[in-house]
Design an enzyme around this catalytic site. Structure first.
Site, PDB file in Angstrom:
ATOM      1  N   LYS A  11       0.848  -0.959  -0.142  1.00 17.15           N
ATOM      2  CA  LYS A  11      -0.066  -0.343  -0.409  1.00 17.15           C
ATOM      3  C   LYS A  11       0.941   1.146   0.391  1.00 17.15           C
ATOM      4  O   LYS A  11       2.525   1.540   0.287  1.00 17.15           O
ATOM      5  CB  LYS A  11      -0.697   0.076   1.220  1.00 17.15           C
ATOM      6  CG  LYS A  11      -0.050   0.192   2.730  1.00 17.15           C
ATOM      7  CD  LYS A  11      -0.016   1.421   3.148  1.00 17.15           C
ATOM      8  CE  LYS A  11       0.616   1.226   4.285  1.00 17.15           C
ATOM      9  NZ  LYS A  11       1.757   2.214   4.356  1.00 17.15           N
ATOM     10  N   PRO A  97       9.531  -4.957   0.381  1.00 17.77           N
ATOM     11  CA  PRO A  97      10.522  -5.087   1.458  1.00 17.77           C
ATOM     12  C   PRO A  97       9.877  -4.737   2.352  1.00 17.77           C
ATOM     13  O   PRO A  97       9.034  -4.419   3.150  1.00 17.77           O
ATOM     14  CB  PRO A  97      11.198  -3.397   0.798  1.00 17.77           C
ATOM     15  CG  PRO A  97      10.255  -3.153  -0.817  1.00 17.77           C
ATOM     16  CD  PRO A  97       9.522  -3.635  -0.266  1.00 17.77           C
ATOM     17  N   GLY A  99      10.208  -2.832   6.728  1.00 25.44           N
ATOM     18  CA  GLY A  99      10.547  -1.634   7.132  1.00 25.44           C
ATOM     19  C   GLY A  99      10.144  -1.118   6.171  1.00 25.44           C
ATOM     20  O   GLY A  99      11.433   0.677   5.768  1.00 25.44           O
ATOM     21  N   ALA A 100       9.366  -1.023   5.870  1.00 28.82           N
ATOM     22  CA  ALA A 100       9.390  -0.006   3.996  1.00 28.82           C
ATOM     23  C   ALA A 100       8.558   1.373   4.489  1.00 28.82           C
ATOM     24  O   ALA A 100       7.909   1.958   3.569  1.00 28.82           O
ATOM     25  CB  ALA A 100       9.523  -0.214   2.982  1.00 28.82           C
ATOM     26  N   GLY A 104       3.431  -4.209   4.524  1.00 24.41           N
ATOM     27  CA  GLY A 104       4.189  -5.833   3.446  1.00 24.41           C
ATOM     28  C   GLY A 104       3.586  -7.037   4.994  1.00 24.41           C
ATOM     29  O   GLY A 104       2.937  -7.127   4.516  1.00 24.41           O
ATOM     30  N   SER A 106       1.389  -6.276   7.231  1.00 24.40           N
ATOM     31  CA  SER A 106      -0.198  -6.140   7.522  1.00 24.40           C
ATOM     32  C   SER A 106      -0.499  -7.050   6.365  1.00 24.40           C
ATOM     33  O   SER A 106      -1.790  -7.231   6.784  1.00 24.40           O
ATOM     34  CB  SER A 106      -0.276  -4.704   7.561  1.00 24.40           C
ATOM     35  OG  SER A 106       0.030  -3.953   8.099  1.00 24.40           O
ATOM     36  N   ASP A 139      -2.119  -1.071  10.700  1.00 23.21           N
ATOM     37  CA  ASP A 139      -2.950  -1.054   9.000  1.00 23.21           C
ATOM     38  C   ASP A 139      -2.985  -2.816   8.093  1.00 23.21           C
ATOM     39  O   ASP A 139      -3.553  -2.667   7.290  1.00 23.21           O
ATOM     40  CB  ASP A 139      -1.411  -0.970   8.433  1.00 23.21           C
ATOM     41  CG  ASP A 139      -0.957  -0.162   8.159  1.00 23.21           C
ATOM     42  OD1 ASP A 139      -1.561   1.331   8.650  1.00 23.21           O
ATOM     43  OD2 ASP A 139       0.153   0.853   8.380  1.00 23.21           O
TER      44      ASP A 139
HETATM   45  O1  C5P Z   1      -0.059  -1.696  14.848  1.00 24.91           O
HETATM   46  P1  C5P Z   1       1.138  -2.217  15.168  1.00 24.91           P
HETATM   47  O2  C5P Z   1       1.641  -3.030  15.877  1.00 24.91           O
HETATM   48  O3  C5P Z   1       1.262  -1.902  13.640  1.00 24.91           O
HETATM   49  O4  C5P Z   1       1.986  -1.087  15.241  1.00 24.91           O
HETATM   50  C1  C5P Z   1       3.533  -0.775  15.509  1.00 24.91           C
HETATM   51  C2  C5P Z   1       3.801   0.929  16.967  1.00 24.91           C
HETATM   52  O5  C5P Z   1       3.770   2.213  15.993  1.00 24.91           O
HETATM   53  C3  C5P Z   1       2.735   0.940  18.079  1.00 24.91           C
HETATM   54  O6  C5P Z   1       3.567  -0.245  18.699  1.00 24.91           O
HETATM   55  C4  C5P Z   1       2.983   2.361  17.710  1.00 24.91           C
HETATM   56  O7  C5P Z   1       4.002   2.416  18.877  1.00 24.91           O
HETATM   57  C5  C5P Z   1       3.355   2.340  16.778  1.00 24.91           C
HETATM   58  N1  C5P Z   1       1.802   2.866  16.441  1.00 24.91           N
HETATM   59  C6  C5P Z   1       0.887   4.201  16.883  1.00 24.91           C
HETATM   60  N2  C5P Z   1      -0.409   4.995  16.791  1.00 24.91           N
HETATM   61  C7  C5P Z   1      -0.717   3.933  15.183  1.00 24.91           C
HETATM   62  C8  C5P Z   1       0.032   2.789  14.940  1.00 24.91           C
HETATM   63  C9  C5P Z   1       0.702   2.572  14.712  1.00 24.91           C
HETATM   64  O8  C5P Z   1       1.978   4.687  17.577  1.00 24.91           O
HETATM   65  N3  C5P Z   1      -1.849   4.106  14.962  1.00 24.91           N
END
Ligand code: C5P
Length: 294
Positions: A11, A97, A99-100, A104, A106, A139
């Site tokens: 995405k 990839p 960390g992009a 990916g 999600s 995501d």
């Molecule tokens: O939901 P996900 O595991 O992808 O999020 C990873 C990290 O990114 C969370 O632990 C949080 O630190 C941050 N995050 C956030 N607000 C969001 C999505 C992610 O602060 N809406």
């Protein structure tokens, strides 16, 4: 007992406004997000078993193949929630990839949920599936739709966009390009929280989205990403390339919290021209890929 192949798209965030931190620690955001026709493929094979179990093989040896991989976690969660005593074997062909900011992991999780749901002959998108997706990652839910959507909350609240706006986006050509380094999403959110005045403004964000949907604002004028200021400040590689793009008459946008960037393309010539600029700045090894919005 059953086998299915699912496409797991990447995405891009065409518009991303991070509004602030919520009490649950996550950030509230509003984003126009589009899946593209570039992504991973996942094959899922299931058979009846005495106990539920999941296995995962991946052609990228750098990726974990246990429950820390979101595809694996999604299969485990689905079998548990549905009370299925299945042996699920996943085979992941990784192209997106990591960390992009392309979603990916999600996307893989959502694709596994959708695939298993089809094998169990469930409805395409139900409340259960959405709940499971939100549990797996912020995501994940957006990938259940398979088309551009507006997401809010921490990403779990989805709203369809106007059909005319969807039509304007679908088929649009995009160039994705990523430097050799990655950006960790938690770091990017923490950097925003530590920078005063970095958050987006809700009324403005909603007004811009509304104006774009009704055709009063062009896509070029909508494109925006709250993360740009903190990420560009930390990594000079982005600002340098962004300046080169601007000189050539193009915009460089960050997807999510990066490190993948994208630019919208009007012609095939644009693709060649921008690819050369990226490779000159970031080296021959940089990831570059042309694709279309689904
Ligand atoms: O939901 P996900 O595991 O992808 O999020 C990873 C990290 O990114 C969370 O632990 C949080 O630190 C941050 N995050 C956030 N607000 C969001 C999505 C992610 O602060 N809406």
């Amino acid at each position: 007992m059953g086998q299915i192949e699912v496409f797991s798209p990447a995405k891009i965030n065409l518009f991303l406004s991070v509004l602030g931190r919520m009490e649950n620690g996550f950030h509230e955001l509003v984003s126009l997000v589009s899946p593209v026709d570039f992504g991973d493929r996942i094959s899922i094979e299931v058979e009846e078993a005495l106990q539920p179990s999941v296995s995962l093989v991946c052609d990228d040896e750098g990726l974990p193949t246990d429950a820390s991989n979101l595809a694996f976690a999604a299969a485990e969660l689905f079998l548990t929630r549905r009370g299925l005593s299945w042996r699920a074997q996943l085979r992941l062909e990784k192209r997106i990839p990591c960390g992009a900011g392309l979603g990916g992991g999600s996307s893989n999780a959502a694709a596994v949920l959708l695939g298993l749901n089809r094998l169990v002959s469930g409805s395409a998108e139900d409340k259960d599936l959405l709940e499971m997706a939100a549990e797996l990652g912020s995501d994940c839910p957006l990938f259940l739709r398979g088309r551009s959507v507006v997401m809010r909350g921490r990403g779990e609240l989805l709203e369809d966009i106007a059909p005319s706006a969807l039509q304007r986006l679908s088929g649009k050509c995009v160039l994705l390009f990523k430097p050799s380094f990655s950006v960790a999403t938690p770091w990017a959110f923490a950097a925003l929280a530590a920078t005063s005045g970095a958050y987006g403004e809700r009324t403005l964000a909603e007004e811009r989205l509304r104006a774009w949907q009704s055709g009063d604002l062009s896509l070029a004028d909508l494109l925006d990403n709250t993360f740009e200021s903190v990420i560009f400040a930390k990594y000079p590689a982005f600002s340098a390339l962004s300046d080169r793009f601007a000189q050539a008459g193009f915009r460089l946008l960050l997807s999510g919290s990066g490190s993948c960037c994208y630019s919208l393309l009007d012609t095939k010539e644009d693709e060649g021209r921008l690819t050369s600029i990226v490779r000159e700045a970031w080296g021959k090894g940089a990831f570059v890929r042309a694709c279309q919005i689904l």
